[in-house]
Each structure stands twice: as C-alpha cells, then as structure tokens.
Design a protein around this motif. Sequence first.
Motif, PDB file in Angstrom:
ATOM      1  N   ILE A   1     -13.428  37.622 -17.750  1.00  0.00           N
ATOM      2  CA  ILE A   1     -13.374  36.146 -17.988  1.00  0.00           C
ATOM      3  C   ILE A   1     -12.117  35.458 -17.820  1.00  0.00           C
ATOM      4  N   PHE A   2     -11.176  36.107 -18.541  1.00  0.00           N
ATOM      5  CA  PHE A   2      -9.642  35.297 -18.430  1.00  0.00           C
ATOM      6  C   PHE A   2      -9.151  35.179 -17.081  1.00  0.00           C
ATOM      7  N   PHE A   3      -9.379  36.244 -16.125  1.00  0.00           N
ATOM      8  CA  PHE A   3      -8.997  36.272 -14.823  1.00  0.00           C
ATOM      9  C   PHE A   3      -9.737  35.392 -14.232  1.00  0.00           C
ATOM     10  N   LEU A   4     -10.915  35.175 -14.358  1.00  0.00           N
ATOM     11  CA  LEU A   4     -11.530  34.150 -13.605  1.00  0.00           C
ATOM     12  C   LEU A   4     -11.476  33.001 -13.743  1.00  0.00           C
ATOM     13  N   MET A   5     -10.985  32.581 -15.213  1.00  0.00           N
ATOM     14  CA  MET A   5     -10.421  31.116 -15.648  1.00  0.00           C
ATOM     15  C   MET A   5      -9.138  30.818 -15.016  1.00  0.00           C
ATOM     16  N   LEU A   6      -8.218  31.841 -14.710  1.00  0.00           N
ATOM     17  CA  LEU A   6      -7.066  31.694 -14.024  1.00  0.00           C
ATOM     18  C   LEU A   6      -7.274  31.409 -12.776  1.00  0.00           C
ATOM     19  N   TYR A   7      -8.343  32.147 -12.049  1.00  0.00           N
ATOM     20  CA  TYR A   7      -8.676  31.950 -10.513  1.00  0.00           C
ATOM     21  C   TYR A   7      -8.996  30.747 -10.278  1.00  0.00           C
ATOM     22  N   ALA A   8     -10.074  30.421 -11.234  1.00  0.00           N
ATOM     23  CA  ALA A   8     -10.518  28.794 -11.157  1.00  0.00           C
ATOM     24  C   ALA A   8      -9.432  27.736 -11.224  1.00  0.00           C
ATOM     25  N   ILE A   9      -8.500  27.835 -12.121  1.00  0.00           N
ATOM     26  CA  ILE A   9      -7.521  26.898 -12.469  1.00  0.00           C
ATOM     27  C   ILE A   9      -6.481  26.942 -11.034  1.00  0.00           C
ATOM     28  N   SER A  10      -6.195  27.973 -10.422  1.00  0.00           N
ATOM     29  CA  SER A  10      -5.526  28.046  -9.377  1.00  0.00           C
ATOM     30  C   SER A  10      -6.013  27.469  -7.919  1.00  0.00           C
ATOM     31  N   ASN A  11      -7.195  27.570  -7.952  1.00  0.00           N
ATOM     32  CA  ASN A  11      -8.112  26.997  -7.104  1.00  0.00           C
ATOM     33  C   ASN A  11      -8.155  25.580  -7.115  1.00  0.00           C
TER      34      ASN A  11
END
Length: 243
Positions: A27-37
């Motif tokens: 979940i943490f990495f998914l959040m980081l991925y979404a923010i970076s997008n």
Amino acid sequence: MKRVKKEKDNSERWMLSYLDFITLLMIFFLMLYAISNVDSNKSKALANSLKVGFNSGNGQNVIAVSDNSDATPVVVDEESQVAEAEKLADVKKKVDELVNNSELKGSVSTSIQERGLLISFNDSVFFNSGEANIKSDWQSKLKSISKVLNEIDNYIRVEGHTDNVAINTDYFHSNWQLSSVRAANVVEFLITQGGVSPGRLSSVGYGEYRPIKSNDTEDGKSSNRRVDILILNTNLNNSETSK
C-alpha cells in the motif's frame, strides 16, 4: 484416564504478521507511485507548455504564473502561445537586420528566452565609462530600435548592469546607482525620442549582481557591462501590472 489437551501448533503465526507487513508495504509503495505520477504529469504539462510558448513543440492549455506572488494566474491557450512566439521571432529578425546593417554589429545581441526577447547592448555603445548620459552620436541607432518596439504592444523592461569594479564619483557612489540611472535614461529616451508609451516601460538597475560571465577577466567584465532591453512575453503581463 485424563485426556491430554492438545496444544495448538503456533509455529506458523509469524506468517500472519509477515503478510500484514507485506500488505502495508505494498500500500505504501502504491501511494508513492500515485504521488510520483501526479508530479510527473504536472512536469510534463509544464514542459509542453513552455515548448509551445517558444514554438518548439506541442502542448495543451497552460496557466502562466508570473513572478509576482500577488498576481492572478493567466490562462493562455496553445494558439496564443504560438502567436506570441512568432511575434517575438519576427521582432528579433527585424532587430538583427537593423543591427547587422549598422555600426551596432558586434556590440548588440538578441535572444529569445522564457521571459521574452532580450536585446543586449554593450555599455560602450551608448555610454562613456562611468557615465550615464547616452552618447549623442548613437542616439539615432536607439531611435531606430524604438521604431521596432512601437510595432508591438508588449511591456518593455530596461535593465542596467555593471562589472564588479567599484565606482565612487561625484555623480555615482555605487554600481547600483550607475546601472539604475543608465536604465532610467534609456527609458526616458525611448519615451521622449522614440515615442514608446510610458505605460509599457519600466527600468531596473542590477549593479554587478546579474553577471553573464566571470568578472575575473577583462572580457568577462566587458560582457557584464551592459544594458538590456527586455520585451516581455505577454504571458508575464501580470508581473508589470497591479490589476
């Protein structure tokens, strides 16, 4: 006979904690991925808008924000950006032709930047060393350039610059004063002799603090002693008005 209570096998309980940890990590990495997008998309939009603004690429509508924090953002569409880029390129061509066919050749340079069209004059073109009065024999050249400036309605900022050699004369106690008065004198000339509308003009002196080359050499100092006429990109109109 007493029954022996069988104890539960807890040898795999660690798996539950491990799976919980893996789930949270995912979940943490998914959040980081979404923010970076999101940041990536914003960066791409900004890059595309700047490319379009200088006729070097395609892009969508952009919100142009001036360097004045109190200014209201201006929405500029692609067609307007392309038109602005073409206008500045046309003015640059006319100034270059005028310079190349006069004694100004070699002492004046032009470049289209993010801020707009920059026309840079070596200080020796219009001024004697340590002075701020425009040379009488060069005034006709500045007047010719003012005719080109009158063909457009962009705001114009005149910027004075010096090298880092200190000055302390009866007229000027610092490079701040010298650069500011030179810029102001060019503005007054453009108004009184060139017919440029006063409302379009502003002047600023930067002294020695905006060098384009190192002041460690005479060539560098010579390049830094200059007066720039900046024709502002209309996307930056808010930086010149309080509206």
